[in-house]
Every structure is written in structure tokens, then in C-alpha cells.
Design a protein around this motif. Structure first.
Motif, PDB file in Angstrom:
ATOM      1  N   ILE A  35     -17.551   1.587   1.022  1.00  0.00           N
ATOM      2  CA  ILE A  35     -17.154   2.615   2.331  1.00  0.00           C
ATOM      3  C   ILE A  35     -17.418   1.851   3.279  1.00  0.00           C
ATOM      4  O   ILE A  35     -16.447   2.603   4.639  1.00  0.00           O
ATOM      5  CB  ILE A  35     -18.299   3.788   2.011  1.00  0.00           C
ATOM      6  CG1 ILE A  35     -18.414   4.690   0.551  1.00  0.00           C
ATOM      7  CG2 ILE A  35     -17.942   5.175   3.203  1.00  0.00           C
ATOM      8  CD1 ILE A  35     -16.687   4.697  -0.206  1.00  0.00           C
ATOM      9  N   GLY A  36     -17.981   1.102   3.945  1.00  0.00           N
ATOM     10  CA  GLY A  36     -18.205   0.380   5.058  1.00  0.00           C
ATOM     11  C   GLY A  36     -16.824   0.245   5.102  1.00  0.00           C
ATOM     12  O   GLY A  36     -16.152  -0.405   6.493  1.00  0.00           O
ATOM     13  N   TYR A  37     -16.202  -0.466   4.424  1.00  0.00           N
ATOM     14  CA  TYR A  37     -15.104  -1.481   3.681  1.00  0.00           C
ATOM     15  C   TYR A  37     -14.014  -0.555   4.577  1.00  0.00           C
ATOM     16  O   TYR A  37     -13.026  -0.730   5.571  1.00  0.00           O
ATOM     17  CB  TYR A  37     -14.450  -2.472   2.911  1.00  0.00           C
ATOM     18  CG  TYR A  37     -13.542  -3.380   3.253  1.00  0.00           C
ATOM     19  CD1 TYR A  37     -13.159  -4.284   3.323  1.00  0.00           C
ATOM     20  CD2 TYR A  37     -12.519  -2.296   2.601  1.00  0.00           C
ATOM     21  CE1 TYR A  37     -12.410  -4.709   3.409  1.00  0.00           C
ATOM     22  CE2 TYR A  37     -11.107  -2.381   2.771  1.00  0.00           C
ATOM     23  CZ  TYR A  37     -11.101  -4.124   3.468  1.00  0.00           C
ATOM     24  OH  TYR A  37      -9.839  -5.021   3.258  1.00  0.00           O
ATOM     25  N   LEU A  38     -14.169   0.239   4.286  1.00  0.00           N
ATOM     26  CA  LEU A  38     -13.196   2.008   4.446  1.00  0.00           C
ATOM     27  C   LEU A  38     -13.408   2.510   5.674  1.00  0.00           C
ATOM     28  O   LEU A  38     -12.026   2.303   6.786  1.00  0.00           O
ATOM     29  CB  LEU A  38     -12.776   3.011   3.299  1.00  0.00           C
ATOM     30  CG  LEU A  38     -13.120   2.276   2.213  1.00  0.00           C
ATOM     31  CD1 LEU A  38     -12.737   3.991   1.688  1.00  0.00           C
ATOM     32  CD2 LEU A  38     -11.397   2.197   2.302  1.00  0.00           C
ATOM     33  N   ALA A  52     -14.936   2.981  -6.244  1.00  0.00           N
ATOM     34  CA  ALA A  52     -15.697   2.289  -5.742  1.00  0.00           C
ATOM     35  C   ALA A  52     -17.495   1.391  -6.328  1.00  0.00           C
ATOM     36  O   ALA A  52     -17.926   1.327  -6.115  1.00  0.00           O
ATOM     37  CB  ALA A  52     -16.353   3.811  -4.243  1.00  0.00           C
ATOM     38  N   THR A  53     -17.534   1.948  -7.687  1.00  0.00           N
ATOM     39  CA  THR A  53     -18.468   1.883  -8.530  1.00  0.00           C
ATOM     40  C   THR A  53     -18.056   0.376  -8.798  1.00  0.00           C
ATOM     41  O   THR A  53     -18.631  -0.471  -9.596  1.00  0.00           O
ATOM     42  CB  THR A  53     -19.109   2.946  -9.071  1.00  0.00           C
ATOM     43  OG1 THR A  53     -18.933   4.099  -8.208  1.00  0.00           O
ATOM     44  CG2 THR A  53     -20.328   2.327 -10.098  1.00  0.00           C
ATOM     45  N   PHE A  86     -14.294  -3.797  -2.966  1.00  0.00           N
ATOM     46  CA  PHE A  86     -12.749  -3.499  -2.114  1.00  0.00           C
ATOM     47  C   PHE A  86     -12.521  -4.692  -1.370  1.00  0.00           C
ATOM     48  O   PHE A  86     -11.762  -4.789  -1.217  1.00  0.00           O
ATOM     49  CB  PHE A  86     -12.962  -2.348  -1.094  1.00  0.00           C
ATOM     50  CG  PHE A  86     -12.744  -1.164  -1.749  1.00  0.00           C
ATOM     51  CD1 PHE A  86     -12.608  -0.630  -2.999  1.00  0.00           C
ATOM     52  CD2 PHE A  86     -13.721   0.661  -1.064  1.00  0.00           C
ATOM     53  CE1 PHE A  86     -12.713   0.138  -4.174  1.00  0.00           C
ATOM     54  CE2 PHE A  86     -13.210   1.157  -1.601  1.00  0.00           C
ATOM     55  CZ  PHE A  86     -13.116   1.409  -3.025  1.00  0.00           C
ATOM     56  N   ASN A  87     -13.646  -5.469  -0.385  1.00  0.00           N
ATOM     57  CA  ASN A  87     -12.787  -6.473   0.216  1.00  0.00           C
ATOM     58  C   ASN A  87     -12.539  -7.618  -0.054  1.00  0.00           C
ATOM     59  O   ASN A  87     -11.798  -8.201  -0.102  1.00  0.00           O
ATOM     60  CB  ASN A  87     -14.534  -6.836   1.374  1.00  0.00           C
ATOM     61  CG  ASN A  87     -15.443  -7.374   0.217  1.00  0.00           C
ATOM     62  OD1 ASN A  87     -15.064  -7.509  -0.881  1.00  0.00           O
ATOM     63  ND2 ASN A  87     -16.232  -7.353   1.231  1.00  0.00           N
ATOM     64  N   GLU A  88     -12.764  -7.364  -1.709  1.00  0.00           N
ATOM     65  CA  GLU A  88     -12.113  -8.378  -2.689  1.00  0.00           C
ATOM     66  C   GLU A  88     -10.977  -8.553  -3.044  1.00  0.00           C
ATOM     67  O   GLU A  88      -9.636  -9.446  -3.179  1.00  0.00           O
ATOM     68  CB  GLU A  88     -13.420  -9.176  -3.792  1.00  0.00           C
ATOM     69  CG  GLU A  88     -14.336  -9.754  -3.548  1.00  0.00           C
ATOM     70  CD  GLU A  88     -15.582  -9.416  -4.504  1.00  0.00           C
ATOM     71  OE1 GLU A  88     -14.855  -9.598  -5.588  1.00  0.00           O
ATOM     72  OE2 GLU A  88     -16.322 -10.683  -4.055  1.00  0.00           O
ATOM     73  N   VAL A  89     -10.826  -7.359  -3.533  1.00  0.00           N
ATOM     74  CA  VAL A  89      -9.517  -7.019  -4.232  1.00  0.00           C
ATOM     75  C   VAL A  89      -8.464  -7.125  -3.064  1.00  0.00           C
ATOM     76  O   VAL A  89      -7.397  -6.609  -3.362  1.00  0.00           O
ATOM     77  CB  VAL A  89      -9.736  -5.816  -5.277  1.00  0.00           C
ATOM     78  CG1 VAL A  89     -10.608  -6.038  -6.481  1.00  0.00           C
ATOM     79  CG2 VAL A  89     -10.287  -4.729  -4.633  1.00  0.00           C
ATOM     80  N   ALA A  90      -8.828  -6.121  -1.934  1.00  0.00           N
ATOM     81  CA  ALA A  90      -7.493  -6.911  -0.982  1.00  0.00           C
ATOM     82  C   ALA A  90      -7.020  -7.254  -0.666  1.00  0.00           C
ATOM     83  O   ALA A  90      -6.117  -7.786   0.262  1.00  0.00           O
ATOM     84  CB  ALA A  90      -8.511  -6.178   0.430  1.00  0.00           C
ATOM     85  N   TYR A 115      -3.852  -3.145  -3.782  1.00  0.00           N
ATOM     86  CA  TYR A 115      -4.857  -2.729  -3.327  1.00  0.00           C
ATOM     87  C   TYR A 115      -4.640  -3.294  -2.164  1.00  0.00           C
ATOM     88  O   TYR A 115      -5.174  -2.723  -0.935  1.00  0.00           O
ATOM     89  CB  TYR A 115      -6.258  -3.622  -3.741  1.00  0.00           C
ATOM     90  CG  TYR A 115      -6.807  -2.762  -5.088  1.00  0.00           C
ATOM     91  CD1 TYR A 115      -7.637  -1.344  -4.667  1.00  0.00           C
ATOM     92  CD2 TYR A 115      -6.549  -3.185  -5.860  1.00  0.00           C
ATOM     93  CE1 TYR A 115      -8.880  -0.939  -6.013  1.00  0.00           C
ATOM     94  CE2 TYR A 115      -7.855  -2.012  -7.076  1.00  0.00           C
ATOM     95  CZ  TYR A 115      -8.320  -1.056  -6.398  1.00  0.00           C
ATOM     96  OH  TYR A 115      -8.809  -1.096  -8.759  1.00  0.00           O
ATOM     97  N   ARG A 116      -4.219  -4.975  -1.808  1.00  0.00           N
ATOM     98  CA  ARG A 116      -3.829  -5.144  -0.256  1.00  0.00           C
ATOM     99  C   ARG A 116      -3.026  -4.742   0.711  1.00  0.00           C
ATOM    100  O   ARG A 116      -3.390  -3.949   1.657  1.00  0.00           O
ATOM    101  CB  ARG A 116      -3.101  -7.068  -0.401  1.00  0.00           C
ATOM    102  CG  ARG A 116      -3.248  -7.019   0.642  1.00  0.00           C
ATOM    103  CD  ARG A 116      -2.468  -8.839   0.001  1.00  0.00           C
ATOM    104  NE  ARG A 116      -1.431  -8.856  -0.555  1.00  0.00           N
ATOM    105  CZ  ARG A 116      -1.524  -9.559  -2.044  1.00  0.00           C
ATOM    106  NH1 ARG A 116      -2.998  -9.782  -2.147  1.00  0.00           N
ATOM    107  NH2 ARG A 116      -0.711  -9.266  -2.696  1.00  0.00           N
TER     108      ARG A 116
END
Length: 394
Positions: free
Chosen positions: A12-15, A127-128, A132-136, A142-143
Motif C-alpha cells: 500500500i505504501g508503494y501505491l 496485496a497479500t 508490487f515494487n518488484e512486479v512493477a 503491472y508495469r
């Protein structure tokens, strides 16, 4: 909804770091079996903010059901069409419901599902299960969806950090005022920000919250009086009359109230997440629920005050009768996870302080102040950026 895990908070922090609006859902085993989920108040607010759907304007019954294009992104990076059904049944007072087609194929009970709105559809991310920061970086779908958003506020951050670094380079500066407001007032004066009704002012939309670096266990976030219309007690004066005590020439109520136990004044917090209410209850049966807040009001207070915040630490020393203040470091946060407010209140990691006093002249109220345990700061304000004003970003 349950309290988020560290892994989920990181996601969530990434978002929030990149300004993405989102809604959260937690499917239950019963819900997955019946193909149904409650559209919580937070999720309904997300749908309304994004102009996707307004449950308040929707009638009850299958014939009033509204369908929205949606895609579930799996952990493997596949996009599966799973259109959203938004409806209010004729039973159970028409409680708002949401369901994504074949969702039980793509998640487990207790997973935290993130909804984003882009390209005319709802995108559902788990999110579980996915970082996210890796798959982005590794996944094209995702990117494209999570590509960091560049905004004008980044230049404001750089400008403000430059000003604060210059201020820090001056070392200890004599304070103008005394007491708790001295640090914030000095910062405001040195940055050339015109004083207003806020204790610590904004700078181009950035909240500045300056304080002395102390070994305290909690951090003040915001002040919010109860909703008097739905409270049994109707004013701070009534709270004081029921729970105050004599101290010298004053009659006051200075205390911390938590959900974990009754304090020495017989007060405790009680969260009714289903009704969206926070009660302050007394262990005296004749008082019961003393006052009440609407949780969405607390969330609004948090999000509006801390959309972008610089939490500035200063150290102080005294020479003679004068206090000198040195601004040392900044913790920068963006968009708190407001969905954490209710579970953190229930867990006792967010507490409330009364600061009510009656003198011979009047009753004054400096709160109620809602505070967060510093150990759990990152649960509400994920992925803060730390800046040493003397060395640059850490």
C-alpha cells in the motif's frame, strides 16, 4: 477489515508513494463460497471518488444491479476479465455488495485485494501475494498499471528540503516563543510563512509538523472533537464535569484513553467497525457511552492533514534563560493508509488524549488529540523517506 501485515503495508505504501487512489477488500471464506463481498464504507468511498458508482443512489434488487468492467491481475502477471457486480439486495436492509466474476479462482479468504481505476475499468491486485515494487519492474501488465506518477509536488519537496537544509546549517537558533509551540513558531518564522489558525502551517500543500526530538512513545497526528449530535455528552465541559479532577487552582482532565483498558478516570475506547463509530465509554453504568466519533471523520481528518507531511525533528538547549533550537532531520510521508485507523484504534496503537481545563474564566480544550505509537508509525504512514538535513537523504 483486519489490520494489514508488514508485507501488505509495504504494498500500500508503494501505491501511496505515487499518488494512486485505491479501494481495499478482504474476502471471507463464506463470501468466496457464496460469491459475495460487503462493499465497506471505505470501498464505497473509493468508487464514489472515482465516479465509478454511487451506492446511495442505487435501488435494491437484482434489477438494479450495476456491472463495471474489471480485470484481476494474477500473481503470474496474467490479466483475467472479472467484471464487477455492484448491487443492494432486497434483504438485510440493502447492505451494499460487490463481487468480481470468478474471483474465488484468483484469491484465498483473508487476502487483501486492491482495486485501482484506470483505462475505464477496475483492476484488482492481490496485496497479500505479490510485491508490487518488484512486479512493477518484472511484469509488463503491472508495469503499465503501476508506473510511478510524476507530479509537481516533487519539485516542492526539493525546494522545501533545500530551505530546511539551509536552516539546519545555521545551527542553534534562539527561539522566539516559549513552551510546546516554540519549535513550530520558529520554523514558521524562519521559512517566512505567514501565521494562520493552524499550529504548524502548510508550505505549498506540505504539512510541516516540527517537534523537539524526545524519547516519547507517541506522535500527535491531529485533533478532532466528538460528533456531539450522536454523543451522550454534548460538550467538552460535560466531559470535564463527569471525569475531571482538581489540580491546584484548576479543574482539569488530562489523560490518555486507549481501547486496551480503562484508564484511571474509568474511560476506554470502543471501536464499532461495522457501524463506523468510535465510542469513548465509561465504566460507570449511568454514563455508558460518553462520546462518539464517526470513523470516516477521523479518516478525513488524517488524510486532509497529512496528504504530504514533513515530520521535522529538532534538538534544543538552554543558555541562560533562552532556548536555542537546531533543526536536524525530516521524515517525509505521503498519504496515510486511512483504512488502518479503525483496526489500529482497536489494537491500541492509536490512542486519544484529553486536554481539558477549567479556570476561573472558562473551559478550554486543546484536543482531543489522536496519537500514534511511534513503533507503529510505518503501519499508517508506509515507506517514509528520511532526510538528514546536514548530510542529505538517508
Amino acid at each position: 477489515m483486519r489490520e494489514l501485515s508488514d508485507f501488505e503495508v509495504e504494498n500500500i505504501g508503494y501505491l501511496t508513494r505515487y499518488g494512486l487512489d485505491y479501494g481495499l477488500l478482504e474476502p471471507t471464506s463464506t463470501g468466496l463460497g457464496k460469491s459475495i463481498m460487503d462493499a465497506t464504507a471505505d470501498y464505497r468511498a473509493f468508487l464514489h471518488r472515482q465516479c465509478i458508482h454511487d451506492f446511495d443512489a442505487q435501488g435494491q434488487g437484482v434489477e438494479e444491479k450495476h456491472t463495471v468492467p474489471a480485470t484481476v491481475i494474477t500473481a503470474d502477471g496474467d490479466g483475467m476479465r472479472a467484471d464487477a457486480s455492484l448491487y443492494r439486495p432486497r434483504t438485510k436492509e440493502g447492505d451494499p455488495r460487490v463481487w468480481f466474476s470468478k474471483l474465488n479462482r484468483y484469491c484465498d479468504a483473508g487476502d487483501i485485494l486492491v482495486s485501482l481505476w484506470a483505462k475505464g475499468r477496475i483492476w484488482v491486485l492481490n496485496a497479500t501475494r505479490v510485491r508490487f515494487n518488484e512486479v512493477a519492474v518484472s511484469s509488463s501488465i503491472y508495469r503499465d498499471l503501476l508506473r510511478p506518477l510524476v507530479s509537481e509536488r516533487e519539485s516542492v519537496f526539493e525546494e522545501l528540503l533545500g530551505m530546511l537544509s539551509s536552516l539546519s546549517a545555521r545551527g542553534f537558533i534562539p527561539a522566539i516563543k516559549h513552551g510546546d509551540t516554540a519549535v513550530g513558531h520558529l520554523l514558521e518564522t524562519e521559512l517566512g510563512i505567514e501565521a494562520n489558525s493552524r499550529k504548524i502551517p502548510d508550505y505549498k500543500g506540505v504539512e510541516l509538523k516540527a517537534s523537539r526530538a524526545r524519547a516519547t512513545s507517541s506522535q500527535t497526528m491531529f485533533a478532532r472533537v466528538p460528533d456531539w449530535k450522536i454523543s451522550n455528552l454534548k460538550s467538552s465541559r460535560e466531559i470535564l464535569e463527569n471525569f475531571g479532577y482538581e489540580r491546584g487552582d484548576d479543574f482539569k482532565l488530562y489523560c490518555t484513553v486507549s481501547s486496551q483498558r480503562f484508564n484511571s478516570q474509568g474511560l476506554k475506547l470502543l471501536v464499532d467497525e461495522k457501524a463506523g463509530l468510535l465510542h469513548e465509554v465509561s465504566n460507570r453504568p449511568e454514563v455508558g457511552r460518553a462520546v462518539t466519533w464517526r470513523i470516516d471523520d477521523l479518516q478525513d481528518a488524517l488524510s486532509s492533514k497529512h496528504a504530504d507531511t514533513f515530520w521535522i525533528d529538532a534538538v534544543s538547549r538552554r543558555e541562560g534563560g533562552t532556548e536555542f533550537i537546531h533543526f536536524r532531520s525530516v521524515k517525509q510521508t505521503t498519504k496515510p493508509i486511512v483504512q488502518q485507523v479503525a483496526p489500529m484504534l482497536a489494537a491500541g496503537t492509536i490512542t486519544m488524549d484529553h486536554l481539558i481545563k477549567r479556570t476561573a474564566v472558562k473551559v478550554s480544550e486543546k484536543g482531543p488529540l489522536f496519537k500514534i505509537n511511534k513503533k507503529h508509525f510505518d503501519d499508517l504512514f508506509p515507506d517514509p523517506i528520511f532526510h538528514d538535513l546536514q548530510r542529505g537523504m538517508l
